[in-house]
Structure formats: C-alpha cells, structure tokens
Design an enzyme around this catalytic site. Structure first.
Site, PDB file in Angstrom:
ATOM      1  N   GLU A 279       0.832  -1.205   0.000  1.00  0.00           N
ATOM      2  CA  GLU A 279       0.000   0.000   0.000  1.00  0.00           C
ATOM      3  C   GLU A 279       0.866   1.255   0.000  1.00  0.00           C
ATOM      4  OE1 GLU A 279      -2.516   0.890   3.349  1.00  0.00           O
ATOM      5  OE2 GLU A 279      -4.023   1.760   2.050  1.00  0.00           O
ATOM      6  N   GLY A 417       2.802   1.330  11.335  1.00  0.00           N
ATOM      7  CA  GLY A 417       2.534   0.520  12.520  1.00  0.00           C
ATOM      8  C   GLY A 417       2.127  -0.898  12.160  1.00  0.00           C
ATOM      9  N   ALA A 418       1.284  -1.003  11.131  1.00  0.00           N
ATOM     10  CA  ALA A 418       0.772  -2.305  10.711  1.00  0.00           C
ATOM     11  C   ALA A 418       0.126  -2.138   9.347  1.00  0.00           C
ATOM     12  CB  ALA A 418      -0.255  -2.817  11.714  1.00  0.00           C
ATOM     13  N   MET A 419      -0.171  -3.248   8.687  1.00  0.00           N
ATOM     14  CA  MET A 419      -0.798  -3.175   7.363  1.00  0.00           C
ATOM     15  C   MET A 419      -1.851  -4.261   7.245  1.00  0.00           C
ATOM     16  SD  MET A 419      -1.094  -1.901   4.346  1.00  0.00           S
ATOM     17  CE  MET A 419      -2.269  -2.568   3.173  1.00  0.00           C
ATOM     18  N   GLU A 420      -3.029  -3.844   6.741  1.00  0.00           N
ATOM     19  CA  GLU A 420      -4.216  -4.692   6.803  1.00  0.00           C
ATOM     20  C   GLU A 420      -4.345  -5.723   5.696  1.00  0.00           C
ATOM     21  OE1 GLU A 420      -4.207  -1.367   6.054  1.00  0.00           O
ATOM     22  OE2 GLU A 420      -5.678  -0.894   4.509  1.00  0.00           O
ATOM     23  N   GLU A 454      -6.679  -2.715  12.153  1.00  0.00           N
ATOM     24  CA  GLU A 454      -6.407  -3.560  10.982  1.00  0.00           C
ATOM     25  C   GLU A 454      -7.556  -4.554  10.759  1.00  0.00           C
ATOM     26  OE1 GLU A 454      -4.164  -2.337   9.311  1.00  0.00           O
ATOM     27  OE2 GLU A 454      -3.183  -1.184  10.892  1.00  0.00           O
ATOM     28  N   HIS A 457     -10.373  -2.905   8.955  1.00  0.00           N
ATOM     29  CA  HIS A 457     -10.081  -2.819   7.519  1.00  0.00           C
ATOM     30  C   HIS A 457     -10.484  -4.086   6.763  1.00  0.00           C
ATOM     31  CE1 HIS A 457      -8.095   0.927   6.839  1.00  0.00           C
ATOM     32  NE2 HIS A 457      -7.068   0.693   7.623  1.00  0.00           N
ATOM     33  N   GLU A 476      -9.426   4.746   5.881  1.00  0.00           N
ATOM     34  CA  GLU A 476      -8.708   5.057   7.118  1.00  0.00           C
ATOM     35  C   GLU A 476      -9.591   5.726   8.168  1.00  0.00           C
ATOM     36  OE1 GLU A 476      -6.248   3.611   7.719  1.00  0.00           O
ATOM     37  OE2 GLU A 476      -5.406   3.071   5.777  1.00  0.00           O
TER      38      GLU A 476
HETATM   39 ZN    ZN Z   1      -5.522   1.860   8.286  1.00  0.00          ZN
END
Ligand code: ZN
Length: 1021
Positions: A279, A417-420, A454, A457, A476
């Site tokens: 992303e 921080g993180a990815m969904e 996440e 999402h 978001e």
């Molecule tokens: Zn997000």
C-alpha cells in the site's frame, strides 16, 4: 546470512518454475492445470532493456527461430538472439540513425513552436484531466511512451492473477512469473499496466483459445511506472486474454514492495525473511500488475521456499510439493488457495522461519500469530483479542468475514505501525507484542487499538474498497473510528470513546486549522501525492466526522447503514457519495446525509461556533476557524475557494447549567441560528462531549460563568466536556481570538482535576506552550506555574503501580510531565528508582518506566545514558526499546544528544522506522532542539537514502524537528534550507511546518507580555 546451505550466488541458475503458457481453468473454477506450452519468445536473452534494443533493431515480434529452450527461458545470461556484440552493433546503428534523423529534422523539417509537434504516435492518449498535458513521456529506450496518463486505460479489466515467485534469501534475487487474465471492453491495439524495477525476461499474450498474439512493441516508462504492450492485431471488445510475463528482480531494503527484513535469534545470529508491503503503489514492484484499487481480481499464488522456511499468503496453503534440489538446497513449492476478488495493494506474502501460536474464535474462526521464535510468548494477547474483535465486528456489521483464516505476522523492519493485507496482517514488533510484566498500560492499549484498526479494515477497505485514493479517508477514517468501538466493546472500563477525543478529534482539529491542511476528499494522481495523504486528516478527521455522524444518526441507523453499505458494495468499490446515499436511505430519506456531510469532506477546515447571549436568546454564528497571522478579517479564511463557501451543516449540541443531563440539538444549516433558553440559565456548554468537529467561542460573561463553575465544582461538567473546554480555550488563544488570561484562569481548576482525559488535553497544551515559550522571558515562570498546578495530582497518582487502567495511564503521563517541569518530589523519587534499577538490578514497574528512565537520563550523566543505551541494545521487549529510545533523548548533555543523533544514521543501531522517535524527542528537549535541526540539515540526503524516496517517514521528520521552532531566524533558516529542494511526499508536511513556525513567532509576539504579567502574579501569590 540465514542459511548455511545455499551455494554462492554465482552458482548455475536452474529454477524449477512452471513453463509459461495458458492456464486453463478446470471444472470447479478454482484450480488450474497447465496445458500446452506454446513457444513465443522475443529476445529470450535476459533483460527487458535488451529486448528493447532488439526491437529498435527491427526484430521485435519475430519468434526465435530455434524456439525457446528451457535454458534460454530461465537463465539470466542466456545465449541466443541478442548477444552482447550484436546488441552493441544494433545500438551503434540506432544511435547513428537517430543522430542522422535529428540532423535532418533540424535542418529540413517543418518548424514549429512546439518541439513535440508531430511526434506523438497515433494512439497517444492525452486525457483531459492530466495536469502534465504538455509533457510527453519517454520510454527507457527514448521512444515516446504512447500513454500519457498516470491512470491506466479504464477499458482493460484484470480478472485473475496466477503468480509464481521464488525469492532467494541468500542472493536476494527474485524470479517471478505472472499470468494475468483480463477482459477488454473496447477494441484496442495495446494494454498498459504497472511495473517498477522489474526486468522482464519474457512475455506472451494469448487469446481465449490459447492462440498467441504477436507483440509488436513493448515499452517501459519509469516516470509513471508503466509498461505498454502493443500487438499486431487488435484486442477485441468483450473478449478475454491472458498476459504471461516472466521477470526477475531483487529483494529491496527500503520497506516497500517485496523486501528483506532481519531479526537476531537467541544465539545472536541474523535471520533473514522476505516480506511485502504494497500500500499504496508498491505491488507493481513485486509483480507486473494493474495496480489500482478498483481493478480487483482473484489471486492464485505459488511460492518456492527452502525446507526450513514457511511461506504465508492471504489465503491458506492447499498443497506443498517437493520440487527437488535447486542451488544445492531442497526446495518446496507451496500452492495457495485462490483468493476472493481483491485489490492489488492488499496482496501479501511472507517467507520466514517463524514459529506461531493459534486458536479458534468462539465462532470457530482460525487465527494464527507468527513471530520470530523468541517472541511467541508475547503473542497471546494479540491472538486473544483478535478472536474476540473478529467476532464482534462480524456481529456489529452483520456481515461475516469472507476469508478462511486470519494470520497476524511480525515484520521487524516496517515503515508504518501495521498493514491490513487481507487475511495476512503485518505488524511492527511494538504494535503487536505484549509482555504482561514489561509492557506499559499505554503500549498495551495501543496494541489493542492497532489490531482493532487492521481488523476493521478487513471489512472497510478490503471487502469494500475506495474507488480511488482520493477517498482514502473511507478506508482510514472508518478503521480509525471503528478501532475505538472494537476496543471499547472488549474493555468498557478503558472508556475508549472518551479517549477518542484526545487521540483523534483534538489532533485533527489542530492540524485542520492550518491553511496548508486539505479536504478529507482530495484529488490525487501520482504515487507521491497518494503517499502524502496518509495523514492525520484522512485518519483522524475522517474518524472524527464519522463519530459526529454516528451521534446524529444514532447507533441503530449507523449500524444498519454500515451493514447496507458493506452488502451493497462487497467485493467491489465505492466512493464517498455512495456511502452517504446509503445512510440517507437508512434514515428513510429524513436526513440528506450527503448534503450535510459534503460540507465536511469537500472543504478543508471546520467552523468556529460563536455563542452570544441577548436576554433569553442565544445567537450561534459560524465562520471558518483558521490559525492565521493575518488578523481576524483576513481573506485567508475564504481561501482556497470552496463551493460551500466555508459554511457547514453543524449538528450543534449543548447543555445548560439548570439541567446538565438534558442535551439539546440544533441544526445550523450552513447558517447562523437563534434559540431561546430559560431566563435562569447562566451558561450553556456547546459541543457536548466534544463529539462534533468544531470549536466553540463564548461571550465574556459566559466564559466567566463557565470558569467560575469549573473552579467551584468541576464535576458539573463530565470529563469529556472539561477536556473540550480546555482544548477550545487554549486553541482560541493560539488563534488570537481569546486573551491568554482566559485559558490560564481556566487551568487553575486543574488543581482539583483527577480524571485522565482532561489532564491529557491540558498536558498537550502545556507542553506546546512550554516549547513555544522556551526562548521567551516567561519560560521559567511557566515551568513554575506548571509545578504549582500539577503538584496535587502527582500526589494523587502516587508511585504505587496499582489501580484501574485509566489511572495507570494517567500516572505515567502525569509523572513524566512532572519530571520535565522539574517537580522535586517526583524527580528525586524517580532518580532513586533509577539508581536501584541501574546498580541493584531492581525491577521498575512497567508504567513507571517512562518517568524513571526519563529522570535518570535527564538528571544523570554518561553512566546513566550508557546503561539505558546498553539495555536498549539487549532487551527483547519491543515496547521497552521504544520507551528507552524516547528517554535517551532527554539527556541534558549536548555531547550525549549529538552522539545519539549520530547513532540514527547506523541502520544496525536504530532502525530507520524509529529514527523519527529519536529526532522528535531530541527536538522536544530544549537542550537538543537546535542540534536536531542541524542534524536534519546535515544528513537529509543520507536519511532520504536510508528511508527510500517516497515513504511515510520524511514528512514526519520535518514536522518533528521544525514544528516547535519559534523565532524569525528559525523560519528564515528552515525556509532557506528547503528552498527549491524536491522533498517528494513530504511537501505538505514541510508547508505545514513553515506555517506553524510563523504562527509560533506571531503568537509569542502577541502574547508574551500578557502571559508574563499573569504568570508573575500567579507564582508570587
Ligand atoms: Zn488503516
């Protein structure tokens, strides 16, 4: 290096991948068998550039007479058609021809003002909206690239990807093969898709019957990361085709695309893993694809890996086959189940040697957390809450989760921080790992929030995706709103919706008051612009306006609307307009949600509601709230032009002092309103619980009445309302609308305040004032004032690490602030605990670590600093490392700070993802702020190469280092340094920082005399 068994990189290459050819679907429509391999190869020798050289030489589109051998297909340095000598010869001839042509054109050709006149090829597409209209893109071989649009042709729709990939974690080489089935909606000679840093070694296009179509041209334009493929015949409308591409690339180091990450195992060995982060626009760096969110397709994946690795994908493994030896290593191939329809940016795969913990949710849903072996014991909290929140969301949305599994995986080197990624969520260590003894309450809560984000999402973003990145906020904003609902459901005692205003609404209001903000829905085109909108406005303002919508729609309508939206657009895409229409439908058209919400998403900023009283009537007026140095009547308030003219549909809520339980609602329909109140009402408090996205200004008498009530009995207002009053008063003063004495007088009530949310709000403003005032006469007086106000609450929170969640959060934040403003009791207690930790190895309770480490470093010397630095380098607890990174920047010795800044340039010492933390703490430290700025200037190019070109990080660095500067010299220095420099996705952050410095200078000039007078009077009382 991880694997002792792999041979050296120059060993012969013989990769056991599938032969290229048409994938024929079998009966059940999911599995594929490979049918005939039809030979078609252009310049089978290696790289894409060589192919182009061949095309220039006029051999493009001819089949190799000998047909492709397996060797020529798989090898990088194959023999065959395009030998080096021949390429050189061709290149020389081409150059000579080009030179000759240019000479002829220069002297005899038609003269034109436009140098490009007549050059555009017949199928050159120059779309209207494209801002770079006059620019003619050139392919890597110098030819005109016939597609001049960052967006892909809308009439080519991919339907299925078959990807086979083999990353070599020793040589970092990647060999890949992708077969893309696509549908054509109008007759065309060509297709355009994305590719970034991929060497295409072979390509082939087949029609529905498996016949090869002759490719006549293939060009690459790196500017738009596109490739263009032209065929001799036509792609016919309403027909399906398959594009097969074989390519090579390398695992990157810069946290995007397909890249390599490392961790150190318990024996001190470095282990390697390969992971993806796509992303928004990096899938194209891992495999050629139609890399736009609305071009959804099904994905089928096969991954070659070593025996001691595992491979993970969005979907579960179906079969694993032993494919024999490759480069001395026994290789396996995992074939994964085909995915549902999804966007390219959500595809993910990881190859690593992790271990895992797993369980099923109450609904029987399988969840697994993958971590490096030493971390599995810290994965249980994540595992546990994931199962609960997944079930909660499925109930709340009334839509089941559509994939067969959910994996969470730690990636040690990670930009965000993180990815969904759907079914395979990737996390930075500190966003997932929880150690019940070591992790603080704040980190504990933040882990829960990130996981809930996440998971939200998986529905909002993954199941229903925005049509284009201009509606990123749909993804978001929703996830940032729902994450609080998710955690609130699991831990009601954490009062997440009260904390929501401190974490989301207030920061968004602060940023959106700048003229360099942007509307929630914003037009974006290229990858840099797309990257730049992953910011507080899309996330937090998006969340805050949804929270406001939820309040005026009521929970049931909100829930029904969400359910309707998810069902209407599942496996598909939607835009903002479609979302609002769904909500209107769910109010039975009693509210025109689109009309209302357009005023919040299509224009930047938000209204200031001014409340004045005339006898028994309240007049509420609205105008745009803007922090500006140009005075109240400036034209800045109407710039840039907005079709709503900076008026809003405001759901005004208020309570009155005669019955604070009763909440009144008044709509301000792009207009001002008047309404009656009881004659005995002394004040009203508008924007109840700060659940609306606006600020409120009162007349003098009402401010006085409110402050009076706060100081007499502050509990007349609930905690959220007290926070909202503090936030408004301090910010209105910053905007020059309220005399500094108003927030200062109001803040005196804090002596009796014992709740977290008002204190968190006040601390934010105190810290901001102390930074901005740090070079003015009032600075030391201001610290004295903070000590006076905060001493009682430091006693209330105390040093006993007990109590409910919110008290623990508050203890940590109050005591840390007490150390910074030098409250003696707190400082000496913290120093003692630090010494006992350093010399006697006594444990520090997790929530007291921040204050203890900060005090130890701030009031200590080299020995204390070194002890923390050593602990940082040895601890296995991610949240502990983060805390130490922050504390190390509190040093008072400039030499230590300088040394610390230099450590950030060493990848092995401070991970690039953490550099911002270091620069932010050093620049928040009065001793370090100028060092941090000097460091940023000195090493800007180095940092750019550390972080890659278009990452989320560079903008954050600029804001962190420059936003609290407050003298005209600083403004001159920052603006001169960056003048004319291309800062890529950081440009908006730079603009916002410069605007903030200007505001700081202006505010200090306007207010310092008044503040000094008030403070001197107060501290001398
Ligand atoms: Zn997000």
């Amino acid at each position: 290096m991880p694997l002792g068994t792999s041979p050296p990189p120059d060993a012969p290459v013989e990769i056991p991948m599938e032969p290229m050819g048409r994938y024929k679907q079998n009966g059940n429509g999911t599995n594929h068998t490979h049918t005939s391999y039809t030979s078609q190869t252009l310049c089978p020798s290696a790289s894409y550039t060589n192919n182009l050289a061949c095309e220039l030489g006029g051999v493009a589109g001819t089949e190799s007479p000998a047909g492709p051998t397996k060797k020529s297909l798989y090898e990088n340095n194959g023999v065959a058609a395009c030998s080096q000598k021949r390429a050189l010869f061709i290149a020389t001839v081409v150059f000579a021809l080009l030179f000759l042509t240019s000479v002829i054109i220069a002297y005899t050709g038609p003269q034109s003002d436009c140098t490009c006149a007549g050059e555009k090829p017949p199928n050159f597409v120059d779309e209207d909206w494209n801002v770079t209209k006059t620019f003619v893109p050139r392919a890597t071989n110098g030819q005109i690239f016939p597609w001049n649009n960052v967006r892909l042709p809308p009439y080519i729709k991919p339907t299925r990807y078959n990807i086979t990939i083999h990353p070599n974690l020793t040589t970092l080489e990647v060999k890949g093969q992708v077969s893309i089935e696509f549908h054509v909606e109008k007759d065309t000679h060509f297709i355009v898709l994305h590719s970034k840093n991929l060497s295409i070694t072979d390509k082939m296009i087949q029609d529905r019957k498996g016949h090869n179509l002759r490719i006549t041209k293939m060009l690459e334009y790196t500017g738009a990361q596109q490739i263009y493929i032209e065929i001799k015949d036509k792609f016919r409308k309403r027909n399906n085709y398959t594009l097969n591409i074989r390519y090579t690339t390398k695992l990157g180091m810069d946290y995007e695309g397909f890249y390599v990450s490392t961790y150190t195992n318990e024996n001190g060995d470095t282990r390697f893993l390969a992971t993806t982060h796509f992303e928004p626009t990096y899938a194209r760096a891992a495999f050629p694809c139609f890399d736009e969110p609305q071009l959804k397709a099904k994905f089928k994946m096969s991954i070659f890996r070593d025996r001691f690795h595992i491979a993970l994908f969005n979907m579960p493994v179906v079969t694993t086959e032993d494919v024999g030896f490759y480069m001395g290593t026994g290789l396996l191939r995992d074939d994964f189940k085909e995915s549902v329809e999804m966007s390219t940016y959500l595809v993910a795969f990881v190859i690593c040697d992790y271990e895992h913990v797993n369980t099923n949710s109450d609904r029987g849903f399988p969840v697994t957390v993958y971590t490096p072996p030493t971390f599995t014991s810290q994965a249980f909290f994540a595992l546990n809450i994931t199962t609960h929140i997944m079930d909660y969301y499925a109930d709340f949305f009334m839509v089941p989760y559509p994939l067969p599994k959910q994996d969470l995986v730690i990636i040690p080197d990670f930009a965000t921080g993180a990815m969904e990624n759907w079914g395979l969520i990737t996390f930075r260590e500190s966003s997932l790992l929880f150690d019940p003894v070591e992790t603080s309450t704040a980190a504990h809560q933040s882990i829960a929030v990130i996981i809930a984000h996440e998971l939200a999402h998986q529905w909002f973003g993954n199941l229903v995706t925005m049509k284009w990145w201009n509606d990123l906020w749909l993804n978001e904003g929703f996830a940032s709103f729902l994450e609080y609902l998710g955690v609130d459901n699991l831990f009601p005692e954490w009062k997440m919706m009260e904390q929501f205003i401190v974490d989301k609404t207030q920061p968004a209001l602060a940023l959106d008051a700048l003229s360099s903000s942007h509307p929630v829905s914003v037009p974006v085109h290229d990858p840099n612009e797309i990257e730049a909108i992953f910011d507080t406005i899309s996330f937090s303002k998006g969340a805050a306006i949804l929270h406001m919508l939820g309040k005026f729609l009521q929970q049931e309508t909100l829930q029904n609307g969400l359910n309707d939206y998810l069902n209407t657009y599942r496996f598909n895409n939607a835009d903002t307009k479609e979302l609002w229409n769904v909500f209107s439908r769910n109010t039975n058209q009693s509210l025109d949600v689109k009309l209302i919400m357009d005023t919040w998403t299509q224009q930047m900023g938000f209204p200031l509601i001014t409340i004045t009283r005339e006898d028994n009537e309240i007049i509420a007026t609205q105008e745009r709230f803007l922090l500006t140095t140009e005075g109240v009547n400036s034209t800045a308030r109407s710039m840039p032009k907005s079709k709503h003219e900076y008026k809003w549909y405001v759901p005004l809520t208020y309570i009155a002092d005669n019955d604070t339980e009763c909440v009144y609602n008044v709509w301000m329909n792009m207009s001002d309103v008047r309404f009656e109140i009881d004659p005995d009402v002394k004040w009203i408090k508008a924007n109840v619980n700060q659940s609306g996205f606006y600020r409120v200004m009162y007349d003098d008498a009402m401010w006085a009445a409110i402050i009076n009530t706060l100081r007499k009995n502050h509990t007349v207002f609930n905690a959220a309302d007290r926070a909202s009053l503090i936030d408004d008063a301090f910010t209105l003063c910053r905007a020059g609308l309220l005399n500094a004495t108003v927030p200062l007088e109001m803040s005196l009530y804090l002596i009796n305040e014992r709740d977290y949310v008002p204190w968190a709000t006040a601390i934010e403003h105190f810290q901001s004032w102390s930074r901005i005032l740090s070079e003015s006469l009032s600075y030391k007086l201001f610290l004295q004032y903070m000590r006076k106000i905060m001493t009682p609450v430091t006693k209330f929170v105390g040093w006993n690490d007990k109590g409910p969640h919110l008290k623990k959060l508050m203890r940590s934040s109050i005591l840390s602030t007490a150390v910074l403003c030098e409250i003696n009791d707190t400082v000496s207690q913290a120093k003692t605990v630090f010494q006992n930790w350093m010399t006697k190895n006594e444990t520090v309770p997790s929530d007291l670590k921040e204050v203890v480490y900060t005090a130890g470093i701030k009031y200590g010397g080299l020995a204390e600093w070194q002890h923390c630095w050593d602990t940082y380098n040895t601890t296995k607890v991610a949240s502990e490392r983060k805390l130490l990174l922050k504390a190390l920047g509190a040093a008072s010795d400039p030499w230590l700070l300088q040394r610390y800044l230099l450590e950030t340039l060493e990848r092995d010492m401070v991970k690039p993802q953490d550099v911002k933390i270091v620069l932010a703490v050093v620049s928040a430290n009065p001793e370090g702020r100028l060092h941090a700025w000097r460091h940023l200037k000195a090493y800007w190019p180095t940092m750019q190469s550390l972080f890659g070109n278009a990452t989320f990080m560079m903008g954050g660095l600029i804001s962190a280092v420059t936003a609290h500067l407050s003298t005209p010299y600083d403004y001159y220095d920052v603006s001169t340094y960056f003048k004319g420099m291309h800062v890529g996705s950081a440009s908006r952050a730079l603009e916002q920082s410069l605007e903030t410095i200007k505001l700081n200078i202006n505010w200090v000039t306007q207010n310092q005399a008044e503040i000094y007078k008030w403070l001197r009077n107060y501290v001398n009382q």
